[in-house]
Design a protein around this motif. Structure first.
Motif, PDB file in Angstrom:
ATOM      1  N   THR A 177       0.649  -1.148  -0.154  1.00 23.33           N
ATOM      2  CA  THR A 177       0.050  -0.020   0.203  1.00 23.33           C
ATOM      3  C   THR A 177       0.858   1.144  -0.026  1.00 23.33           C
ATOM      4  O   THR A 177       0.610   2.356  -0.613  1.00 23.33           O
ATOM      5  CB  THR A 177      -0.721  -0.148   1.205  1.00 23.33           C
ATOM      6  OG1 THR A 177      -1.718  -1.204   1.148  1.00 23.33           O
ATOM      7  CG2 THR A 177      -1.807   1.301   1.314  1.00 23.33           C
ATOM      8  N   ALA A 178       2.054   1.320   0.585  1.00 24.88           N
ATOM      9  CA  ALA A 178       2.832   2.476   0.698  1.00 24.88           C
ATOM     10  C   ALA A 178       3.461   3.101  -0.332  1.00 24.88           C
ATOM     11  O   ALA A 178       4.021   3.941  -0.431  1.00 24.88           O
ATOM     12  CB  ALA A 178       3.904   2.029   2.098  1.00 24.88           C
ATOM     13  N   ILE A 179       3.490   1.995  -1.337  1.00 24.60           N
ATOM     14  CA  ILE A 179       4.372   2.411  -2.487  1.00 24.60           C
ATOM     15  C   ILE A 179       3.606   3.286  -3.481  1.00 24.60           C
ATOM     16  O   ILE A 179       4.083   3.951  -4.595  1.00 24.60           O
ATOM     17  CB  ILE A 179       4.967   1.173  -3.319  1.00 24.60           C
ATOM     18  CG1 ILE A 179       3.826   0.462  -4.075  1.00 24.60           C
ATOM     19  CG2 ILE A 179       5.913   0.318  -2.406  1.00 24.60           C
ATOM     20  CD1 ILE A 179       4.279  -0.783  -4.754  1.00 24.60           C
ATOM     21  N   PHE A 180       2.093   3.451  -3.295  1.00 30.01           N
ATOM     22  CA  PHE A 180       1.231   4.015  -4.216  1.00 30.01           C
ATOM     23  C   PHE A 180       1.480   5.577  -4.048  1.00 30.01           C
ATOM     24  O   PHE A 180       1.345   6.032  -2.960  1.00 30.01           O
ATOM     25  CB  PHE A 180      -0.103   3.570  -4.035  1.00 30.01           C
ATOM     26  CG  PHE A 180      -0.442   2.347  -4.812  1.00 30.01           C
ATOM     27  CD1 PHE A 180      -0.604   1.938  -6.159  1.00 30.01           C
ATOM     28  CD2 PHE A 180      -0.241   0.881  -3.839  1.00 30.01           C
ATOM     29  CE1 PHE A 180      -0.670   0.793  -6.654  1.00 30.01           C
ATOM     30  CE2 PHE A 180      -0.454  -0.155  -4.556  1.00 30.01           C
ATOM     31  CZ  PHE A 180      -0.671  -0.298  -5.661  1.00 30.01           C
ATOM     32  N   THR A 189      -4.931   8.810  -2.459  1.00 25.48           N
ATOM     33  CA  THR A 189      -4.383   7.728  -3.197  1.00 25.48           C
ATOM     34  C   THR A 189      -3.921   6.496  -2.335  1.00 25.48           C
ATOM     35  O   THR A 189      -4.246   5.261  -2.699  1.00 25.48           O
ATOM     36  CB  THR A 189      -3.191   8.148  -3.930  1.00 25.48           C
ATOM     37  OG1 THR A 189      -3.534   9.251  -4.874  1.00 25.48           O
ATOM     38  CG2 THR A 189      -2.485   7.197  -4.916  1.00 25.48           C
ATOM     39  N   THR A 190      -3.180   6.817  -1.510  1.00 25.07           N
ATOM     40  CA  THR A 190      -2.895   5.555  -0.540  1.00 25.07           C
ATOM     41  C   THR A 190      -3.931   4.726   0.154  1.00 25.07           C
ATOM     42  O   THR A 190      -3.917   3.473   0.331  1.00 25.07           O
ATOM     43  CB  THR A 190      -1.688   5.979   0.566  1.00 25.07           C
ATOM     44  OG1 THR A 190      -0.686   6.720  -0.199  1.00 25.07           O
ATOM     45  CG2 THR A 190      -0.981   4.856   1.145  1.00 25.07           C
ATOM     46  N   GLY A 191      -4.919   5.610   0.721  1.00 25.97           N
ATOM     47  CA  GLY A 191      -6.021   5.022   1.383  1.00 25.97           C
ATOM     48  C   GLY A 191      -6.799   4.214   0.413  1.00 25.97           C
ATOM     49  O   GLY A 191      -7.391   3.054   0.597  1.00 25.97           O
ATOM     50  N   VAL A 209      -7.427   0.275   0.411  1.00 23.13           N
ATOM     51  CA  VAL A 209      -8.944  -0.490   0.494  1.00 23.13           C
ATOM     52  C   VAL A 209      -8.631  -1.416  -0.721  1.00 23.13           C
ATOM     53  O   VAL A 209      -9.391  -2.761  -0.673  1.00 23.13           O
ATOM     54  CB  VAL A 209      -9.938   0.357   0.191  1.00 23.13           C
ATOM     55  CG1 VAL A 209     -11.185  -0.041  -0.085  1.00 23.13           C
ATOM     56  CG2 VAL A 209     -10.072   1.408   1.227  1.00 23.13           C
ATOM     57  N   MET A 210      -8.205  -1.160  -1.870  1.00 18.94           N
ATOM     58  CA  MET A 210      -8.133  -2.109  -3.086  1.00 18.94           C
ATOM     59  C   MET A 210      -7.444  -3.313  -2.699  1.00 18.94           C
ATOM     60  O   MET A 210      -7.726  -4.463  -2.849  1.00 18.94           O
ATOM     61  CB  MET A 210      -7.352  -1.528  -4.242  1.00 18.94           C
ATOM     62  CG  MET A 210      -7.333  -2.297  -5.372  1.00 18.94           C
ATOM     63  SD  MET A 210      -6.467  -1.430  -6.780  1.00 18.94           S
ATOM     64  CE  MET A 210      -4.726  -0.612  -6.079  1.00 18.94           C
ATOM     65  N   GLN A 211      -6.132  -3.265  -1.873  1.00 17.25           N
ATOM     66  CA  GLN A 211      -5.518  -4.402  -1.426  1.00 17.25           C
ATOM     67  C   GLN A 211      -6.250  -5.309  -0.641  1.00 17.25           C
ATOM     68  O   GLN A 211      -6.258  -6.387  -0.565  1.00 17.25           O
ATOM     69  CB  GLN A 211      -4.095  -4.107  -0.666  1.00 17.25           C
ATOM     70  CG  GLN A 211      -3.103  -3.339  -1.749  1.00 17.25           C
ATOM     71  CD  GLN A 211      -2.642  -4.273  -2.988  1.00 17.25           C
ATOM     72  OE1 GLN A 211      -3.002  -4.373  -3.906  1.00 17.25           O
ATOM     73  NE2 GLN A 211      -1.669  -5.153  -2.356  1.00 17.25           N
ATOM     74  N   VAL A 212      -6.965  -4.757   0.277  1.00 16.95           N
ATOM     75  CA  VAL A 212      -7.968  -5.393   1.410  1.00 16.95           C
ATOM     76  C   VAL A 212      -8.881  -6.169   0.570  1.00 16.95           C
ATOM     77  O   VAL A 212      -9.221  -7.449   0.621  1.00 16.95           O
ATOM     78  CB  VAL A 212      -8.473  -4.601   2.401  1.00 16.95           C
ATOM     79  CG1 VAL A 212      -9.683  -5.342   3.126  1.00 16.95           C
ATOM     80  CG2 VAL A 212      -7.299  -3.884   3.107  1.00 16.95           C
ATOM     81  N   VAL A 213      -9.727  -5.384  -0.397  1.00 19.66           N
ATOM     82  CA  VAL A 213     -10.640  -6.277  -1.104  1.00 19.66           C
ATOM     83  C   VAL A 213     -10.145  -7.593  -2.028  1.00 19.66           C
ATOM     84  O   VAL A 213     -10.729  -8.352  -2.048  1.00 19.66           O
ATOM     85  CB  VAL A 213     -11.511  -5.164  -1.878  1.00 19.66           C
ATOM     86  CG1 VAL A 213     -12.318  -5.795  -3.049  1.00 19.66           C
ATOM     87  CG2 VAL A 213     -12.161  -4.206  -1.349  1.00 19.66           C
ATOM     88  N   CYS A 214      -8.819  -7.225  -2.723  1.00 23.06           N
ATOM     89  CA  CYS A 214      -8.239  -8.093  -3.482  1.00 23.06           C
ATOM     90  C   CYS A 214      -7.891  -9.423  -2.569  1.00 23.06           C
ATOM     91  O   CYS A 214      -8.307 -10.550  -2.987  1.00 23.06           O
ATOM     92  CB  CYS A 214      -7.301  -7.862  -4.249  1.00 23.06           C
ATOM     93  SG  CYS A 214      -7.699  -6.623  -5.244  1.00 23.06           S
ATOM     94  N   VAL A 234      -2.302  -2.893   6.833  1.00 20.91           N
ATOM     95  CA  VAL A 234      -2.748  -1.847   5.660  1.00 20.91           C
ATOM     96  C   VAL A 234      -2.843  -0.092   6.478  1.00 20.91           C
ATOM     97  O   VAL A 234      -2.072   0.707   5.754  1.00 20.91           O
ATOM     98  CB  VAL A 234      -3.922  -2.054   4.969  1.00 20.91           C
ATOM     99  CG1 VAL A 234      -4.651  -0.764   4.339  1.00 20.91           C
ATOM    100  CG2 VAL A 234      -4.104  -3.116   4.172  1.00 20.91           C
ATOM    101  N   VAL A 235      -3.405  -0.136   7.413  1.00 21.30           N
ATOM    102  CA  VAL A 235      -3.137   1.051   8.154  1.00 21.30           C
ATOM    103  C   VAL A 235      -1.907   1.391   8.515  1.00 21.30           C
ATOM    104  O   VAL A 235      -1.559   2.677   8.594  1.00 21.30           O
ATOM    105  CB  VAL A 235      -4.168   0.890   9.583  1.00 21.30           C
ATOM    106  CG1 VAL A 235      -3.918   2.277  10.578  1.00 21.30           C
ATOM    107  CG2 VAL A 235      -5.538   0.683   9.292  1.00 21.30           C
ATOM    108  N   TRP A 236      -1.025   0.528   8.937  1.00 14.64           N
ATOM    109  CA  TRP A 236       0.532   0.802   9.033  1.00 14.64           C
ATOM    110  C   TRP A 236       1.151   1.386   8.170  1.00 14.64           C
ATOM    111  O   TRP A 236       1.609   2.442   8.140  1.00 14.64           O
ATOM    112  CB  TRP A 236       1.088  -0.552   9.716  1.00 14.64           C
ATOM    113  CG  TRP A 236       2.452  -0.310   9.745  1.00 14.64           C
ATOM    114  CD1 TRP A 236       3.435  -0.919   8.889  1.00 14.64           C
ATOM    115  CD2 TRP A 236       3.317   0.492  10.904  1.00 14.64           C
ATOM    116  NE1 TRP A 236       4.748  -0.380   9.244  1.00 14.64           N
ATOM    117  CE2 TRP A 236       4.760   0.283  10.329  1.00 14.64           C
ATOM    118  CE3 TRP A 236       3.035   1.462  11.671  1.00 14.64           C
ATOM    119  CZ2 TRP A 236       5.741   0.995  10.952  1.00 14.64           C
ATOM    120  CZ3 TRP A 236       4.147   1.933  12.323  1.00 14.64           C
ATOM    121  CH2 TRP A 236       5.607   1.835  12.057  1.00 14.64           C
TER     122      TRP A 236
END
Length: 355
Positions: free
Chosen positions: A48-51, A63-65, A69-74, A147-149
């Motif tokens: 997540t942190a690279i976006f 963008t990162t948020g 969310v996208m990573q969590v959903v996937c 993800v929050v981290w």
């Protein structure tokens, strides 16, 4: 007094450090708690942190948020497929949905990275990690917490800049201008054609990889396709596919040499941190060198979650990557010929050199 010039090296090291910390800390925590089987979830959440790494911080927060969310959903979709027994048809349907959603999201955000490699990676691997229904609360906590981290790490530069930038402005990279975003791009023919190229390429590569006897991990062929095909706004050449293969082969040799030593889980953490850091340093300079770091990271974390013989991992990784690169190149060359016949650009293929 003359202001010292900004160092481009600082730009790479700043983003690389954030990426390494975002993925490395949750991974180390899981190892410390005796939960290495869930390592992949922490690493995918850390991506997540690279976006949006070059964006102004207010825009980066969005963008990162959204990327988180996208990573969590996937990952949730992949886990759902796994709980249903991971039938091939369901994996294929899920893959198509993830590709369409990821390409739409990343195109609308105009973010970097723009290709759907990380959401697709999160889905296909999560669909293979053995998770029991009783494990879901723990897995959800790991994913959401990671993800929050990662979001907090991505935003940490805002605080650091506020404190240190007035004293040493040349030490900090200049942020990019705020991007103008619009959902109108999702209604263009170029967007639909880009989605179609990714979907067709992923399904063809995955189908062929699944049918080949003696090979496993067909999802690596899919990853090779979506990471080689260009995004809608990107220029692209055949050299990226070549770099993908060369870097993967070199990175696989390094990874196998490490895994044959049967490293402890803590050494895997070190490999993951160094791999993520090195990959971010070189990703914009040379994709092949980037993969010398990223491939050992991917194989080491995969081995930690689902231990396998290193030699078999190497054979699958190299073979499936070569297959995916060939499929993506074939699609791009065919697309280029279609362009010449109809006289206008086709989605993401217009920059490919076919010589």
């Amino acid at each position: 007094m003359t202001t010292p010039p900004h160092s481009t090296r600082t730009t790479n090291l700043e983003g690389a450090a954030r990426a390494a910390v975002a993925g490395g800390v949750p991974l180390a925590l899981l190892i410390g708690l005796g939960l290495p089987q869930y390592a992949a979830f922490a690493v995918f959440a850390g991506f997540t942190a690279i976006f949006g790494a070059t964006e102004p911080y207010r825009q980066r927060a969005v963008t990162t948020g959204v990327a988180g969310v996208m990573q969590v959903v996937c990952m949730a979709a992949g886990i759902g497929v796994a709980l249903l027994g991971a039938p091939l048809w369901l994996q294929a349907v899920g893959l198509v949905v993830v590709i369409v959603g990821a390409v739409a999201t990343l195109t609308a955000l105009r973010t970097i990275p723009a290709q759907p490699i990380f959401p697709v990676f999160a889905f296909v691997v999560s669909a293979l990690v053995p998770v029991r229904p009783a494990d879901l609360p723990l897995v959800a906590t790991i994913i959401l917490g990671s993800v929050v981290w990662a979001w907090l790490v991505a935003m940490s530069g805002a605080v650091i800049r506020r404190v240190l930038h007035p004293h040493a402005p040349h030490r900090f990279r200049p942020l990019a201008d705020r991007k103008r975003r619009s959902l109108a791009v999702l209604r263009t023919p170029a967007f639909r054609e880009t989605v179609a190229l990714n979907v067709v390429g992923a399904l063809v590569a995955g189908g062929v990889a699944e049918a080949l006897p003696g090979l496993g991990h067909p999802y690596w062929a899919v990853i090779a396709v979506v990471s080689t095909l260009p995004a809608l706004r990107q220029r692209h050449t055949v050299s990226r596919a070549v770099q993908r293969v060369v870097g993967t082969v070199g990175g696989t040799v390094i990874a196998v040499g490490i895994l044959l030593l049967e490293p402890s889980a803590w050494w895997i953490v070190v490999i993951a941190v160094v791999g993520q850091f090195g990959a971010e340093v070189f990703v914009a300079r040379n994709y092949a060198v980037c993969l010398l770091f990223l491939t050992p990271l991917a194989l080491a974390v995969s081995w930690l979650s689902v231990p396998e013989a290193p030699a078999l991992l190497a054979l699958d990784r190299i073979s499936q990557t070569l297959l995916g690169a060939v499929v993506s190149l074939a699609l791009l060359v065919v697309g280029r010929r279609v362009e010449r016949r109809r006289g206008r650009a086709l989605g993401a293929t217009s920059s490919i050199r076919t010589v």
